[in-house]
Design a protein around this motif. Structure first.
Motif, PDB file in Angstrom:
ATOM      1  N   LYS A 314       6.144  18.918  10.737  1.00 13.08           N
ATOM      2  CA  LYS A 314       5.952  18.276   9.419  1.00 13.08           C
ATOM      3  C   LYS A 314       6.549  19.149   8.312  1.00 13.08           C
ATOM      4  CE  LYS A 314       1.963  15.236  10.029  1.00 13.08           C
ATOM      5  NZ  LYS A 314       0.500  15.171   9.925  1.00 13.08           N
ATOM      6  N   LYS A 315       6.281  20.458   8.435  1.00  9.70           N
ATOM      7  CA  LYS A 315       6.791  21.406   7.437  1.00  9.70           C
ATOM      8  C   LYS A 315       8.331  21.410   7.452  1.00  9.70           C
ATOM      9  CE  LYS A 315       3.917  24.829   6.404  1.00  9.70           C
ATOM     10  NZ  LYS A 315       3.143  26.042   6.678  1.00  9.70           N
ATOM     11  N   MET A 316       8.898  21.328   8.652  1.00  6.95           N
ATOM     12  CA  MET A 316      10.362  21.332   8.776  1.00  6.95           C
ATOM     13  C   MET A 316      10.953  20.093   8.095  1.00  6.95           C
ATOM     14  SD  MET A 316      10.973  24.131  10.183  1.00  6.95           S
ATOM     15  CE  MET A 316      12.119  24.706  11.386  1.00  6.95           C
ATOM     16  N   LYS A 317      10.248  18.980   8.228  1.00  8.50           N
ATOM     17  CA  LYS A 317      10.696  17.727   7.597  1.00  8.50           C
ATOM     18  C   LYS A 317      10.649  17.876   6.074  1.00  8.50           C
ATOM     19  CE  LYS A 317      12.141  13.828   9.328  1.00  8.50           C
ATOM     20  NZ  LYS A 317      13.506  14.140   9.701  1.00  8.50           N
ATOM     21  N   ARG A 318       9.576  18.524   5.592  1.00  9.60           N
ATOM     22  CA  ARG A 318       9.428  18.741   4.151  1.00  9.60           C
ATOM     23  C   ARG A 318      10.560  19.650   3.628  1.00  9.60           C
ATOM     24  NH1 ARG A 318       4.842  22.034   3.239  1.00  9.60           N
ATOM     25  NH2 ARG A 318       6.222  23.619   2.384  1.00  9.60           N
ATOM     26  N   LEU A 319      10.872  20.690   4.413  1.00 12.60           N
ATOM     27  CA  LEU A 319      11.946  21.613   4.033  1.00 12.60           C
ATOM     28  C   LEU A 319      13.300  20.906   3.990  1.00 12.60           C
ATOM     29  CD1 LEU A 319      10.862  24.737   6.121  1.00 12.60           C
ATOM     30  CD2 LEU A 319      10.929  24.619   3.632  1.00 12.60           C
ATOM     31  N   GLU A 320      13.456  19.921   4.884  1.00 10.40           N
ATOM     32  CA  GLU A 320      14.700  19.147   4.915  1.00 10.40           C
ATOM     33  C   GLU A 320      14.878  18.390   3.600  1.00 10.40           C
ATOM     34  OE1 GLU A 320      16.541  15.719   7.770  1.00 10.40           O
ATOM     35  OE2 GLU A 320      15.105  17.081   8.714  1.00 10.40           O
TER      36      GLU A 320
END
Length: 355
Positions: A314-320
């Motif tokens: 989820k965090k990786m998606k937010r960073l994207e």
């Protein structure tokens, strides 16, 4: 590109002959008599998995994932990789021989780089080797089906690994699928925007999980891209010797790029105490000479460490999204600067005219 070359020089490849995929399934009875019981059981198990693929994919997904993390037996790699990325019945396979008759604007570039791909490996040694010939064919065919990407240095290491396992038509289909479905095409686009995103995400993980090492890297101006670019572009194939890199690749085929983040972080965790003692030059040497061979005798140890790394999808998606917003802002600012420059030039012209 210089980074990739340095990496490939420091890479020690395993010597071995090319194996055909033998996409006809091998029955357990053909297992050689000197196989230990464990190997024989593994052979029988993977034979069953391949024969009952759809059922395993749908109903025994968890167990399949565990078995892949333990490593696919090399006799089965060709067929399992093809099954994992659904490359067994691709229409593009029928175009392959036609593509080889055409000429590509990338041919010179491909020829230049081929000798630098696995220079120590038997299959690719020598200018007239079969390995170099089929590697050239697959790279050229891909540059014709995807003219936007064409040819990108680094991708040849991935194709080379595929060719060690299977014939060129199959390797071509798997590579096409990897580019389309595994984010690789975005990584290899001329703008390399996806690589920028991966580095941004990896830096966030580093900052969060290894703050002391992150501060040390910054104090030495040791940029993440200096050591991690080749990890993402060649999936560790220019970092580790082939037996270790292939294990990482097995997992990549099932779980995607997440494994690159995990293995990268595991390496940094494992080496933090040594790295914080070194200056920039020392760290460069350490990444080239020490890190590649730490797990030669125990790839399982590396895989185990990698799956202990915290990875939050989820965090990786937010960073994207965050990264996309930053890039858009940069682009808007560049457009604004261009507009102001044009306006400035026009004002100067008006003043000159008035004078």
């Amino acid at each position: 590109h210089r980074l990739l070359e340095a990496d490939s020089k420091s890479m020690r490849s395993m010597n071995g002959s090319r194996r055909n995929s033998g996409s006809s399934l091998v029955s357990s009875s053909s297992a050689s008599s000197n196989l230990s019981h464990l190997e024989e059981d593994t052979w029988i198990l993977w034979g069953r998995i391949v024969n009952e693929w759809d059922e395993w994919r749908k109903k025994k997904e968890k167990l399949l994932k565990e078995l892949i993390r333990k490593g696919i037996p090399h006799h089965f790699r060709a067929i399992v990789w093809q099954l994992l990325c659904s490359a067994t019945d691709m229409p593009v396979k029928n175009q392959y021989s036609e593509l080889l008759k055409m000429s590509s604007p990338c041919e010179k570039l491909i020829r230049r780089d081929i000798a630098r791909t696995y220079p120590e490996h038997e299959f690719f040694k020598g200018q007239d080797s079969l390995g170099q010939e089929v590697l050239f064919n697959v790279m050229k065919a891909y540059s014709l089906v995807d003219r936007e990407v064409g040819y990108c240095q680094g991708s040849a290491f991935i194709v080379g690994l595929l060719l060690m396992q299977m014939p060129e038509e199959e390797a071509f289909c798997v590579f096409v699928r990897l580019m389309q479905e595994y984010r690789l095409r975005e990584l290899f686009k001329p703008s390399m925007a996806e690589l920028g995103l991966c580095i941004y995400q990896f830096e966030y993980m580093l900052q969060e999980q290894l703050p002391e090492l992150n501060i040390h890297f910054r104090s030495q101006s040791f940029l993440t891209s200096m050591y991690a670019s080749s990890w993402f572009l060649t999936l560790f194939l220019t970092t580790f010797p082939l037996p270790v890199a292939t294990r990482v690749f097995d997992i990549f085929m099932y779980e995607g790029l997440e494994i690159v983040f995990r293995v990268g972080m595991a390496l940094l965790q494992f080496n933090q105490a040594e790295l914080v003692q070194l200056d920039m030059e020392g760290m460069s040497q350490y990444f080239q000479k020490v890190i590649p061979h730490q797990f030669d005798s125990c790839p399982d140890k590396l895989i185990l460490r990698a799956f202990q790394v915290k990875y939050n999808a989820k965090k990786m998606k937010r960073l994207e999204k965050e990264y996309a917003a930053i890039k858009n802002k940069e682009m808007e600012e560049q457009i604004e600067i261009k507009r102001l420059r044009t306006e400035n030039r026009l004002l100067k012209q008006r003043i000159e005219t008035l004078e």
